[in-house]
Design a protein around this motif. Structure first.
Motif, PDB file in Angstrom:
ATOM      1  N   LYS A 137       3.073   9.456   0.824  1.00 16.87           N
ATOM      2  CA  LYS A 137       2.093  10.551   1.287  1.00 16.87           C
ATOM      3  C   LYS A 137       1.577  11.350   0.050  1.00 16.87           C
ATOM      4  O   LYS A 137       0.595  12.002   0.047  1.00 16.87           O
ATOM      5  CB  LYS A 137       2.262  11.251   2.564  1.00 16.87           C
ATOM      6  N   GLU A 140      -0.120  10.213  -3.987  1.00 16.47           N
ATOM      7  CA  GLU A 140      -1.405   9.388  -4.258  1.00 16.47           C
ATOM      8  C   GLU A 140      -1.828   9.837  -5.753  1.00 16.47           C
ATOM      9  O   GLU A 140      -2.094  10.858  -5.929  1.00 16.47           O
ATOM     10  CB  GLU A 140      -2.464   9.806  -3.253  1.00 16.47           C
ATOM     11  N   ASN A 141      -2.634   8.637  -6.359  1.00 22.28           N
ATOM     12  CA  ASN A 141      -2.989   8.618  -7.623  1.00 22.28           C
ATOM     13  C   ASN A 141      -2.112   9.306  -8.666  1.00 22.28           C
ATOM     14  O   ASN A 141      -2.369   9.938  -9.681  1.00 22.28           O
ATOM     15  CB  ASN A 141      -4.405   9.500  -7.755  1.00 22.28           C
ATOM     16  N   TYR A 184      -2.292   0.149  -3.176  1.00 25.61           N
ATOM     17  CA  TYR A 184      -3.580   0.575  -2.972  1.00 25.61           C
ATOM     18  C   TYR A 184      -3.402   0.602  -1.523  1.00 25.61           C
ATOM     19  O   TYR A 184      -3.530  -0.363  -0.757  1.00 25.61           O
ATOM     20  CB  TYR A 184      -4.467  -0.469  -3.496  1.00 25.61           C
ATOM     21  N   GLU A 185      -3.463   2.025  -0.998  1.00 23.39           N
ATOM     22  CA  GLU A 185      -3.476   2.248   0.668  1.00 23.39           C
ATOM     23  C   GLU A 185      -2.168   1.387   1.027  1.00 23.39           C
ATOM     24  O   GLU A 185      -1.043   1.669   0.635  1.00 23.39           O
ATOM     25  CB  GLU A 185      -4.641   2.055   1.140  1.00 23.39           C
ATOM     26  N   ASP A 186      -2.636   0.437   1.945  1.00 24.39           N
ATOM     27  CA  ASP A 186      -1.585  -0.387   2.548  1.00 24.39           C
ATOM     28  C   ASP A 186      -1.362  -1.583   1.866  1.00 24.39           C
ATOM     29  O   ASP A 186      -0.565  -2.412   2.612  1.00 24.39           O
ATOM     30  CB  ASP A 186      -1.709  -0.670   4.112  1.00 24.39           C
ATOM     31  N   CYS A 188       0.221  -3.820  -1.387  1.00 23.11           N
ATOM     32  CA  CYS A 188       0.964  -3.510  -2.902  1.00 23.11           C
ATOM     33  C   CYS A 188       1.094  -4.945  -3.523  1.00 23.11           C
ATOM     34  O   CYS A 188       1.109  -6.114  -3.070  1.00 23.11           O
ATOM     35  CB  CYS A 188       2.481  -3.301  -2.372  1.00 23.11           C
TER      36      CYS A 188
END
Length: 195
Positions: A137, A140-141, A184-186, A188
């Motif tokens: 969390k 990100e990035n 990427y989000e959920d 991998c």
């Protein structure tokens, strides 16, 4: 997207002798030091936003070598290896002889059996899962280097690939090597393994 580089710490004397080495605070040996120097060269051009380790000396020293002491480390207790309790510092043959009942029970119920003075695999898995989900969390990035232990790397890999706990045994990570994941989000993708 999160760029995640996961590195297993350099080799220790316990590892070389095939001894169970969970929470025992062993140092990397000369071979482990050299592994980290080689890895530092491989990662020289990567700019990490965060470098994260467990609280054990073998991961901290490995991270310091790879980062050339130029980065502030985030050190997390939850990323320690599984606690082998009374089996710490022993090889499996000696465990089988000295603790036959405990060894047999662990063989039958390896996920739920709580090693005396240590922890169960389920407890270890839950600890790493909670910590890693919290880290995701906040990354990100970012480009992250996680310097940790093989058990932790296996748990994280099963989590990222939506696999079962039992699939833990399908992975092997080498000392002083890194694996690279893009998240990427959920979703991998493992781009490199044991480099």
């Amino acid at each position: 997207m999160i760029k995640l580089y996961m590195m297993r710490h350099g080799s220790t004397d316990y590892n070389k002798k095939g001894l169970y080495n969970g929470w025992t605070n062993t140092a990397i040996n000369l071979e482990g030091y050299e592994q980290c120097i080689i890895l530092k060269e491989k990662l020289l051009d990567i700019k990490f936003d965060k470098i994260i380790t467990s609280t054990l000396d073998r991961t901290i020293k490995s991270a310091e070598i790879v980062s050339d002491n130029k980065a502030q480390l985030m050190i997390l207790e939850e990323l320690k290896e599984i606690n082998f309790g009374i089996w710490e510092g022993m090889n499996y043959r000696d465990i089988e002889k000295q603790y036959p009942l405990e060894w047999e029970e662990w063989q039958r119920q390896w996920t739920s059996y709580n090693i005396p003075q240590g922890e169960s695999f389920q407890g270890f898995y839950a600890r790493v899962k909670l910590c890693f989900e919290s880290l995701l969390k906040n990354c990100e990035n970012q480009c992250v280097l996680l310097v940790t232990h093989e058990g932790v790397m296996k748990v994280i890999t099963t989590l990222l690939l939506n696999m079962k706990k039992e699939d833990f045994w399908h992975f092997s990570f080498d000392f002083g090597c890194y694996s690279y994941y893009e998240i990427y989000e959920d979703f991998c993708t493992i781009k490199k393994i044991n480099c």
